[in-house]
Design an enzyme around this catalytic site. Sequence first.
Site, PDB file in Angstrom:
ATOM      1  N   ASP A   1      -1.157  -5.737  24.104  1.00 20.85           N
ATOM      2  CA  ASP A   1      -2.404  -5.977  24.852  1.00 20.85           C
ATOM      3  C   ASP A   1      -3.599  -5.281  24.218  1.00 20.85           C
ATOM      4  O   ASP A   1      -4.726  -5.400  24.732  1.00 20.85           O
ATOM      5  CB  ASP A   1      -2.276  -5.426  26.284  1.00 20.85           C
ATOM      6  CG  ASP A   1      -1.367  -6.266  27.149  1.00 20.85           C
ATOM      7  OD1 ASP A   1      -0.847  -5.724  28.137  1.00 20.85           O
ATOM      8  OD2 ASP A   1      -1.154  -7.457  26.834  1.00 20.85           O
TER       9      ASP A   1
ATOM     10  N   ASP B   1       6.418  -4.760  34.160  1.00 18.04           N
ATOM     11  CA  ASP B   1       5.065  -5.249  33.887  1.00 18.04           C
ATOM     12  C   ASP B   1       4.136  -5.193  35.092  1.00 18.04           C
ATOM     13  O   ASP B   1       4.526  -5.552  36.203  1.00 18.04           O
ATOM     14  CB  ASP B   1       5.201  -6.725  33.448  1.00 18.04           C
ATOM     15  CG  ASP B   1       3.887  -7.372  33.125  1.00 18.04           C
ATOM     16  OD1 ASP B   1       3.309  -7.031  32.083  1.00 18.04           O
ATOM     17  OD2 ASP B   1       3.421  -8.200  33.934  1.00 18.04           O
TER      18      ASP B   1
ATOM     19  N   GLU C   1       4.599  -0.249  33.610  1.00 19.22           N
ATOM     20  CA  GLU C   1       3.236  -0.430  33.120  1.00 19.22           C
ATOM     21  C   GLU C   1       2.338  -0.355  34.340  1.00 19.22           C
ATOM     22  O   GLU C   1       2.376  -1.215  35.216  1.00 19.22           O
ATOM     23  CB  GLU C   1       3.049  -1.765  32.414  1.00 19.22           C
ATOM     24  CG  GLU C   1       1.710  -1.819  31.708  1.00 19.22           C
ATOM     25  CD  GLU C   1       1.016  -3.154  31.781  1.00 19.22           C
ATOM     26  OE1 GLU C   1       1.336  -3.938  32.685  1.00 19.22           O
ATOM     27  OE2 GLU C   1       0.145  -3.406  30.937  1.00 19.22           O
TER      28      GLU C   1
ATOM     29  N   ASP D   1      11.722  -6.778  29.269  1.00 18.52           N
ATOM     30  CA  ASP D   1      10.410  -6.716  29.936  1.00 18.52           C
ATOM     31  C   ASP D   1      10.539  -7.447  31.279  1.00 18.52           C
ATOM     32  O   ASP D   1      10.871  -8.636  31.314  1.00 18.52           O
ATOM     33  CB  ASP D   1       9.360  -7.403  29.050  1.00 18.52           C
ATOM     34  CG  ASP D   1       7.952  -6.895  29.315  1.00 18.52           C
ATOM     35  OD1 ASP D   1       7.199  -6.683  28.333  1.00 18.52           O
ATOM     36  OD2 ASP D   1       7.612  -6.687  30.492  1.00 18.52           O
TER      37      ASP D   1
END
Length: 527
Positions: free
Chosen positions: A310, A193, A243, A97
């Site tokens: 999330d 991210d 993302e 990530d």
Amino acid sequence: MNTWVKDAIVYQIYPRSFKDSNNDGIGDINGIRSKLDYLQQLGINTLWLSPIYDSPCDDNGYDIRDYQAILSKFGTMQDFDLLLEECHQREMKLVMDLVINHCSDEHEWFEKSKQSKTGPYADYFYWSDEPNDLRSVFGGSAWEYCESRQQFYLHTFSKKQPDLNWECADLVEKIEQMVDWWLDKGVDGFRVDAISFLDKSGIEAAPNGSFATEACVNRPKGHQHLQHLMTKIHSRDVLSVGEINARDTEELLDYILPSRSEFQMAIVFTPPEVEVFHENLNRYYKEQLKTRIEVQQQGAWNANFLSNHDKPRQVSLYGDDNEFWSQSAKALAVLNLTQHGTPYLYQGEEIGMTNCYYDDISDYDDIDTLAKYREQLALGMSSNDALAMVSKASRDNSRTPMQWDDSLFAGFSDAKPWLKMNDNKSSINVDSQQNDADSVLQFYKQLIQLRLNSEALKTGETSLYDTEDAIIAYQREGDCGTYSIVVNLSNEMVSAPHIPLLESAELVLGQELSEHLPPYYFAVYKS
Ligand code: TEU
Ligand code: CA
């Protein structure tokens, strides 16, 4: 795009909550290593780890203090190297990530930038003498005053997550060096991210009170920076997923069209007020499906997911975590694993883990949940109403410790976990489902094998049948045949759609179509 990406079944691990190997109540890398056999038997071939880098954990690791060191609570770099090696021995891929819109305020870069307006790190962040009234995602102003520098710095997220300045060439070079360092170690790609906000040129003109994310979202220079970085990354045999905050299909395609050289696919962030509080989730889901079909028709690949760290748990959000718990968990699995694009499973969805509502705000950990709770109180809402509201959308719903068995801490740890267990661990856990042929877990194994062995389900053409709201029905057409998928995504009995093709098709999974479809009915037919 590398073929393995189209065959990938990605399993997202939130390390803090997956498995605790040293009984300090916090999940860790060696805990993940101990579960590789489980993941391989499930049919997983790609892992995505939420951040494991050194961090003060203000946002549970999405605030990185050292990009090339492992958070000591999670283990050592040697533990990581062993995990990577053991994944590769199993022919499993490991995706990291990458959080590069911001870092931690305890990162060396920020420590040095706040010391001097003229030093080499001065422009690594966004500094202002007279900031406007932009809001941060986690509540309050997006500008924080720094005594040592006598200026304000920008943070689209928490004040411990200062935004990195992508206009600073020296910073970009440092980031690209760090990315190369991980790729040279052999990691198999990145989930990137909160990557829609790199171009801050809209900040000055942003209306007072707007979110910093809105002022910076999907602007031209952000794409230019990404194209430079991702072109380098794609020179390797990797998976990339961004993302992003796409407000329409065009903004989504700007990130994932192959011609754009940005991401192979995207995880689109949907604000809770749009999804969690939607009045008709079937219709919302069908709209999402139409977008996916349009994306496929435009020649782009995509990421399919229902859950992540999330979001609330899918069986609670879209399904029924009570009367039709198992049936709806399986129906959702069918939707997630029979679509065009790479499917992403989130830890625990394979056993039907559900939301977990705590009856005291002090049991919550998530910075976003706590900020929203304070916001509602400030608006005059009662503490009970504020708690009820934030718990429905809380990110902690998906962060409760993984439920491995029915012991005191569900086999996650022998010590009290960092976040309260879900009470239903005694009935929903891996152990109780391992040997139950009718369990959600066994169903996921079957479905994953079906997908792995079917080109049509991976890359086949998709067409949506025109059905009334609760029914979601589509076909996937490939060289090896056509699959028809029918799901009743409701807790009501509904009339069956008329699909002529099914009269000559073979039922592969689920129940035969009949005049009326029971709640959370699902079927996969092949013709
Ligand atoms: O979430 C991204 C995210 O929250 C934004 O895309 C969204 O636009 C914002 O909430 C406003 O609606 C990622 C991580 O998944 C999340 O866990 C982190 O908290 C966040 O970034 C900051 O790193
Ligand atoms: Ca631990």
